[in-house]
Design a protein around this motif. Structure first.
Motif, PDB file in Angstrom:
ATOM      1  N   THR A  19       5.690  10.032   0.022  1.00 33.68           N
ATOM      2  CA  THR A  19       6.983   9.922  -0.657  1.00 33.68           C
ATOM      3  C   THR A  19       8.049   9.484   0.335  1.00 33.68           C
ATOM      4  O   THR A  19       7.996   9.824   1.518  1.00 33.68           O
ATOM      5  CB  THR A  19       7.415  11.263  -1.286  1.00 33.68           C
ATOM      6  OG1 THR A  19       7.493  12.250  -0.266  1.00 33.68           O
ATOM      7  CG2 THR A  19       6.473  11.702  -2.382  1.00 33.68           C
ATOM      8  N   PHE A  50       1.744   1.830  -3.577  1.00 33.97           N
ATOM      9  CA  PHE A  50       0.558   2.318  -4.272  1.00 33.97           C
ATOM     10  C   PHE A  50       0.294   3.787  -3.940  1.00 33.97           C
ATOM     11  O   PHE A  50       0.016   4.593  -4.833  1.00 33.97           O
ATOM     12  CB  PHE A  50      -0.650   1.450  -3.905  1.00 33.97           C
ATOM     13  CG  PHE A  50      -1.903   1.815  -4.621  1.00 33.97           C
ATOM     14  CD1 PHE A  50      -2.040   1.581  -5.982  1.00 33.97           C
ATOM     15  CD2 PHE A  50      -2.956   2.399  -3.935  1.00 33.97           C
ATOM     16  CE1 PHE A  50      -3.203   1.922  -6.651  1.00 33.97           C
ATOM     17  CE2 PHE A  50      -4.120   2.747  -4.585  1.00 33.97           C
ATOM     18  CZ  PHE A  50      -4.249   2.510  -5.958  1.00 33.97           C
ATOM     19  N   SER A  51       0.404   4.149  -2.663  1.00 31.50           N
ATOM     20  CA  SER A  51       0.152   5.540  -2.277  1.00 31.50           C
ATOM     21  C   SER A  51       1.230   6.480  -2.817  1.00 31.50           C
ATOM     22  O   SER A  51       0.956   7.647  -3.092  1.00 31.50           O
ATOM     23  CB  SER A  51       0.016   5.669  -0.762  1.00 31.50           C
ATOM     24  OG  SER A  51       1.216   5.362  -0.118  1.00 31.50           O
ATOM     25  N   GLU A  52       2.456   5.976  -2.977  1.00 29.18           N
ATOM     26  CA  GLU A  52       3.496   6.797  -3.609  1.00 29.18           C
ATOM     27  C   GLU A  52       3.148   7.078  -5.066  1.00 29.18           C
ATOM     28  O   GLU A  52       3.358   8.196  -5.551  1.00 29.18           O
ATOM     29  CB  GLU A  52       4.853   6.098  -3.531  1.00 29.18           C
ATOM     30  CG  GLU A  52       5.499   6.216  -2.191  1.00 29.18           C
ATOM     31  CD  GLU A  52       6.873   5.569  -2.136  1.00 29.18           C
ATOM     32  OE1 GLU A  52       7.735   6.126  -1.437  1.00 29.18           O
ATOM     33  OE2 GLU A  52       7.082   4.529  -2.776  1.00 29.18           O
ATOM     34  N   ASN A  53       2.612   6.077  -5.752  1.00 32.13           N
ATOM     35  CA  ASN A  53       2.202   6.279  -7.146  1.00 32.13           C
ATOM     36  C   ASN A  53       1.068   7.292  -7.258  1.00 32.13           C
ATOM     37  O   ASN A  53       0.956   7.980  -8.263  1.00 32.13           O
ATOM     38  CB  ASN A  53       1.790   4.952  -7.777  1.00 32.13           C
ATOM     39  CG  ASN A  53       2.960   4.017  -7.968  1.00 32.13           C
ATOM     40  OD1 ASN A  53       4.107   4.453  -8.031  1.00 32.13           O
ATOM     41  ND2 ASN A  53       2.678   2.729  -8.030  1.00 32.13           N
ATOM     42  N   LEU A  54       0.225   7.375  -6.226  1.00 33.81           N
ATOM     43  CA  LEU A  54      -0.875   8.341  -6.221  1.00 33.81           C
ATOM     44  C   LEU A  54      -0.427   9.731  -5.768  1.00 33.81           C
ATOM     45  O   LEU A  54      -1.198  10.686  -5.836  1.00 33.81           O
ATOM     46  CB  LEU A  54      -2.003   7.857  -5.308  1.00 33.81           C
ATOM     47  CG  LEU A  54      -2.738   6.602  -5.742  1.00 33.81           C
ATOM     48  CD1 LEU A  54      -3.739   6.176  -4.670  1.00 33.81           C
ATOM     49  CD2 LEU A  54      -3.438   6.813  -7.073  1.00 33.81           C
ATOM     50  N   GLY A  55       0.807   9.835  -5.267  1.00 34.26           N
ATOM     51  CA  GLY A  55       1.323  11.118  -4.812  1.00 34.26           C
ATOM     52  C   GLY A  55       0.934  11.482  -3.390  1.00 34.26           C
ATOM     53  O   GLY A  55       1.070  12.628  -2.983  1.00 34.26           O
ATOM     54  N   LEU A  56       0.437  10.508  -2.619  1.00 31.54           N
ATOM     55  CA  LEU A  56       0.018  10.773  -1.244  1.00 31.54           C
ATOM     56  C   LEU A  56       1.148  10.638  -0.240  1.00 31.54           C
ATOM     57  O   LEU A  56       1.021  11.094   0.900  1.00 31.54           O
ATOM     58  CB  LEU A  56      -1.115   9.810  -0.856  1.00 31.54           C
ATOM     59  CG  LEU A  56      -2.363   9.847  -1.726  1.00 31.54           C
ATOM     60  CD1 LEU A  56      -3.316   8.739  -1.335  1.00 31.54           C
ATOM     61  CD2 LEU A  56      -3.030  11.206  -1.623  1.00 31.54           C
ATOM     62  N   SER A  99       0.816  -1.210   0.000  1.00 30.25           N
ATOM     63  CA  SER A  99       0.000   0.000   0.000  1.00 30.25           C
ATOM     64  C   SER A  99       0.855   1.268   0.000  1.00 30.25           C
ATOM     65  O   SER A  99       0.449   2.292  -0.547  1.00 30.25           O
ATOM     66  CB  SER A  99      -0.980   0.006   1.166  1.00 30.25           C
ATOM     67  OG  SER A  99      -0.301   0.097   2.386  1.00 30.25           O
TER      68      SER A  99
END
Length: 96
Positions: A68, A60-66, A57
């Protein structure tokens, strides 16, 4: 090592208060509620599964920009870190 580019009240808090004050406590309570009903072996598997899910997760959240991480971060740190965290939470809960 990490930062939350999109977070509530960014001018006031440097952390993500939604994660720290809502998601993590709710997740921990849910973990304890489920872990009470499991056998020791199932509980260990559950803790490993939690570590795997959090590691995935995070990616996945890094890919969404949430979320880093620095270049030096490896998601295996989260895998083992959350496994150790859940084990400590469980041991403290049983002790208390």
């Amino acid at each position: 090592m990490y930062s939350f580019p999109a977070r509530p009240f960014p001018d006031i808090f440097t952390i993500n208060v939604a994660f720290t004050l809502l998601i993590l406590p709710i997740f921990t309570t849910l973990f304890l509620w489920i872990a009470k009903a499991l056998t020791a072996f199932s509980r260990i598997l559950f803790i490993v599964l939690i570590g795997l899910c959090i590691s995935v997760s995070e990616s996945f959240s890094e890919n969404l920009g949430l979320f880093t991480h620095s270049e030096a971060w490896h998601h295996s740190y989260s895998l083992f870190g959350y496994m150790i965290f859940m084990l400590i939470i469980w041991k403290f809960y049983r002790w208390y």
